[in-house]
Design a protein around this motif. Sequence first.
Motif, PDB file in Angstrom:
ATOM      1  N   PHE A 147      10.482   6.986   4.319  1.00  0.00           N
ATOM      2  CA  PHE A 147      11.166   5.803   4.535  1.00  0.00           C
ATOM      3  C   PHE A 147      10.142   4.409   4.575  1.00  0.00           C
ATOM      4  CE2 PHE A 147      13.129   2.593   7.484  1.00  0.00           C
ATOM      5  CZ  PHE A 147      13.617   1.870   6.506  1.00  0.00           C
ATOM      6  N   LEU A 148       9.268   4.619   5.443  1.00  0.00           N
ATOM      7  CA  LEU A 148       8.228   3.725   5.721  1.00  0.00           C
ATOM      8  C   LEU A 148       7.438   3.369   4.524  1.00  0.00           C
ATOM      9  CD1 LEU A 148       7.408   4.444   9.653  1.00  0.00           C
ATOM     10  CD2 LEU A 148       8.054   2.393   8.448  1.00  0.00           C
ATOM     11  N   ALA A 149       7.049   4.571   4.095  1.00  0.00           N
ATOM     12  CA  ALA A 149       6.083   4.359   2.807  1.00  0.00           C
ATOM     13  C   ALA A 149       6.833   3.728   1.676  1.00  0.00           C
ATOM     14  CB  ALA A 149       5.247   5.715   2.401  1.00  0.00           C
ATOM     15  N   LEU A 154       8.202  -0.869  -1.771  1.00  0.00           N
ATOM     16  CA  LEU A 154       9.226  -1.923  -2.320  1.00  0.00           C
ATOM     17  C   LEU A 154       9.226  -3.362  -1.962  1.00  0.00           C
ATOM     18  CD1 LEU A 154      12.126   0.525  -2.480  1.00  0.00           C
ATOM     19  CD2 LEU A 154      10.556  -0.121  -4.389  1.00  0.00           C
ATOM     20  N   ALA A 155       8.699  -3.429  -0.527  1.00  0.00           N
ATOM     21  CA  ALA A 155       8.832  -5.061  -0.035  1.00  0.00           C
ATOM     22  C   ALA A 155       7.385  -5.457   0.119  1.00  0.00           C
ATOM     23  CB  ALA A 155       9.273  -4.818   1.409  1.00  0.00           C
ATOM     24  N   ASN A 156       6.465  -4.718  -0.625  1.00  0.00           N
ATOM     25  CA  ASN A 156       5.006  -5.170  -0.593  1.00  0.00           C
ATOM     26  C   ASN A 156       4.600  -5.433   0.849  1.00  0.00           C
ATOM     27  OD1 ASN A 156       2.526  -5.820  -1.683  1.00  0.00           O
ATOM     28  ND2 ASN A 156       3.131  -8.204  -1.891  1.00  0.00           N
ATOM     29  N   SER A 157       4.636  -4.465   1.566  1.00  0.00           N
ATOM     30  CA  SER A 157       4.068  -4.336   3.078  1.00  0.00           C
ATOM     31  C   SER A 157       3.212  -3.330   3.365  1.00  0.00           C
ATOM     32  CB  SER A 157       5.624  -4.192   4.026  1.00  0.00           C
ATOM     33  OG  SER A 157       5.317  -4.046   5.249  1.00  0.00           O
ATOM     34  N   PRO A 158       1.849  -3.587   2.994  1.00  0.00           N
ATOM     35  CA  PRO A 158       1.074  -2.458   3.487  1.00  0.00           C
ATOM     36  C   PRO A 158       1.007  -1.890   4.874  1.00  0.00           C
ATOM     37  CG  PRO A 158       0.056  -4.189   2.296  1.00  0.00           C
ATOM     38  CD  PRO A 158       1.427  -4.673   2.493  1.00  0.00           C
ATOM     39  N   GLU A 163       1.701   2.578   8.583  1.00  0.00           N
ATOM     40  CA  GLU A 163       2.432   2.990   9.506  1.00  0.00           C
ATOM     41  C   GLU A 163       2.763   4.316   9.327  1.00  0.00           C
ATOM     42  OE1 GLU A 163       3.431   3.378  13.388  1.00  0.00           O
ATOM     43  OE2 GLU A 163       2.429   1.500  12.628  1.00  0.00           O
ATOM     44  N   ALA A 164       3.437   4.661   7.981  1.00  0.00           N
ATOM     45  CA  ALA A 164       3.988   6.008   7.544  1.00  0.00           C
ATOM     46  C   ALA A 164       2.870   6.989   7.764  1.00  0.00           C
ATOM     47  CB  ALA A 164       4.565   5.914   6.371  1.00  0.00           C
ATOM     48  N   PHE A 165       1.595   6.743   7.220  1.00  0.00           N
ATOM     49  CA  PHE A 165       0.541   7.697   7.338  1.00  0.00           C
ATOM     50  C   PHE A 165       0.028   7.832   8.481  1.00  0.00           C
ATOM     51  CE2 PHE A 165       0.911   6.956   2.882  1.00  0.00           C
ATOM     52  CZ  PHE A 165       0.426   8.129   2.326  1.00  0.00           C
ATOM     53  N   ASP A 213       6.876  14.138  -0.480  1.00  0.00           N
ATOM     54  CA  ASP A 213       7.694  13.033  -0.815  1.00  0.00           C
ATOM     55  C   ASP A 213       6.667  11.832  -0.316  1.00  0.00           C
ATOM     56  OD1 ASP A 213       9.797  14.260  -1.448  1.00  0.00           O
ATOM     57  OD2 ASP A 213      11.026  13.608   0.364  1.00  0.00           O
ATOM     58  N   LEU A 214       5.981  11.744   0.699  1.00  0.00           N
ATOM     59  CA  LEU A 214       4.751  10.946   0.819  1.00  0.00           C
ATOM     60  C   LEU A 214       3.771  10.757  -0.240  1.00  0.00           C
ATOM     61  CD1 LEU A 214       3.551  10.709   4.669  1.00  0.00           C
ATOM     62  CD2 LEU A 214       4.569   8.878   3.185  1.00  0.00           C
ATOM     63  N   LEU A 215       3.251  11.857  -0.734  1.00  0.00           N
ATOM     64  CA  LEU A 215       2.556  11.952  -1.861  1.00  0.00           C
ATOM     65  C   LEU A 215       2.890  11.210  -3.362  1.00  0.00           C
ATOM     66  CD1 LEU A 215       0.448  15.191  -0.836  1.00  0.00           C
ATOM     67  CD2 LEU A 215      -0.474  12.646  -0.570  1.00  0.00           C
ATOM     68  N   GLN A 216       4.174  11.683  -3.506  1.00  0.00           N
ATOM     69  CA  GLN A 216       4.856  10.905  -4.574  1.00  0.00           C
ATOM     70  C   GLN A 216       4.886   9.340  -4.623  1.00  0.00           C
ATOM     71  OE1 GLN A 216       8.724  13.557  -5.042  1.00  0.00           O
ATOM     72  NE2 GLN A 216       7.478  13.792  -6.942  1.00  0.00           N
ATOM     73  N   ILE A 217       5.110   8.806  -3.484  1.00  0.00           N
ATOM     74  CA  ILE A 217       5.134   7.515  -3.003  1.00  0.00           C
ATOM     75  C   ILE A 217       3.997   6.686  -3.136  1.00  0.00           C
ATOM     76  CG2 ILE A 217       6.087   5.853  -1.644  1.00  0.00           C
ATOM     77  CD1 ILE A 217       8.271   8.027  -0.486  1.00  0.00           C
ATOM     78  N   ALA A 218       2.985   7.290  -2.617  1.00  0.00           N
ATOM     79  CA  ALA A 218       1.760   6.658  -2.426  1.00  0.00           C
ATOM     80  C   ALA A 218       0.526   7.535  -2.273  1.00  0.00           C
ATOM     81  CB  ALA A 218       1.714   6.158  -0.853  1.00  0.00           C
TER      82      ALA A 218
END
Length: 342
Positions: A147-149, A154-158, A163-165, A213-218
């Motif tokens: 969710f965080l990633a 989507l919100a351009n919030s590095p 924080e996700a990682f 899921d994290l690796l698909q997103i980022a």
Amino acid sequence: MNVTSLVERVTRFTVEHPDERDCWMKSVAITGILEWGDTAAVKEVDSWLRRAVATQRSGGNFSYADTVQLVAAGHVRSFTPIASITSGIGYPLLRRYQQTGDAEFLAASGRQVESLMNAPRTSEGGIWARGEGPELWIDFTYIMCPFLALYGQLANSPAATNEAFLQYRLHVEHLVDPRKKLARHAWCEKPDHFPQSTFWSRGNAWLVCASVDLLQIAPDHPEAKFVAATCKATLEAMAAYQDESGYFCHVLDNPHSNLEASGSLMFAYAVAKAVDLGIVPDTLLPPALKALKVVAGAVEPGGKVPGVAVPPGGPGVPFDWTLFGQGFFLLATRALQKHLEA
């Protein structure tokens, strides 16, 4: 194995059993239904998401965030939700935002992220699993991190992506045994101990599902290599404990514990994704397919997926069905569809 019929039955049972006040278990069910894209079912779970937003509390937490008292079994007797658990609804909400462009979904997710960023933390920055104390549970790698990633993307919030990682790493450092390469369920900072220390099958499955899921997103994040290495090691360690039936035991290294459905389905889902991502070799696909097929054989005519250890998980809890068990059946069949149909 008739995949179409199974998916239709499981989907139908799921949408016929909404849980208005649940603040996290339905998140996986929604994600699974969005993956398959059945028009009527998507319309139904869209209404669940809109209710989660409509019942978002003043502090930002989705879907009532009800406290659970007098938990009957497992290692806790109460559970006070904080932003860590209600963030689970945020992931399918953002997936639906990607489909619809509904700005309120992104705005509501932003309020949930703000609540999560301000949640209680351990001295190293790990976000607590519940309001009762400074605990990290392995489940929350999945409930929080994708969710965080995704919000960060989507919100351009590095900051949200980072924080996700960070949360993923802190949970792994405290809960994954470096010798076994498997995760324990829960760690408490003060006093420093494991309130639930077993190598619980679904706990490890939460970790590997969070990883893919994290690796698909980022995939290009600086911490992605750590996530991939953790995922590979945990999947390979889990595979060594698979029962001949195809199931995984509720406690991985206790062959006398019951055969459990949700961890088996989650292993199947994570392997399929990890193979596609190049994290693990395709030699893990036969065990994944075996896990999915044995659970599929237990699906009831009405579409219920039985044999799921109910929350909070770990030894001593009863088995039944859950919305996340339904959801992971849908996600696993979707992820392995091309192999099932080959």
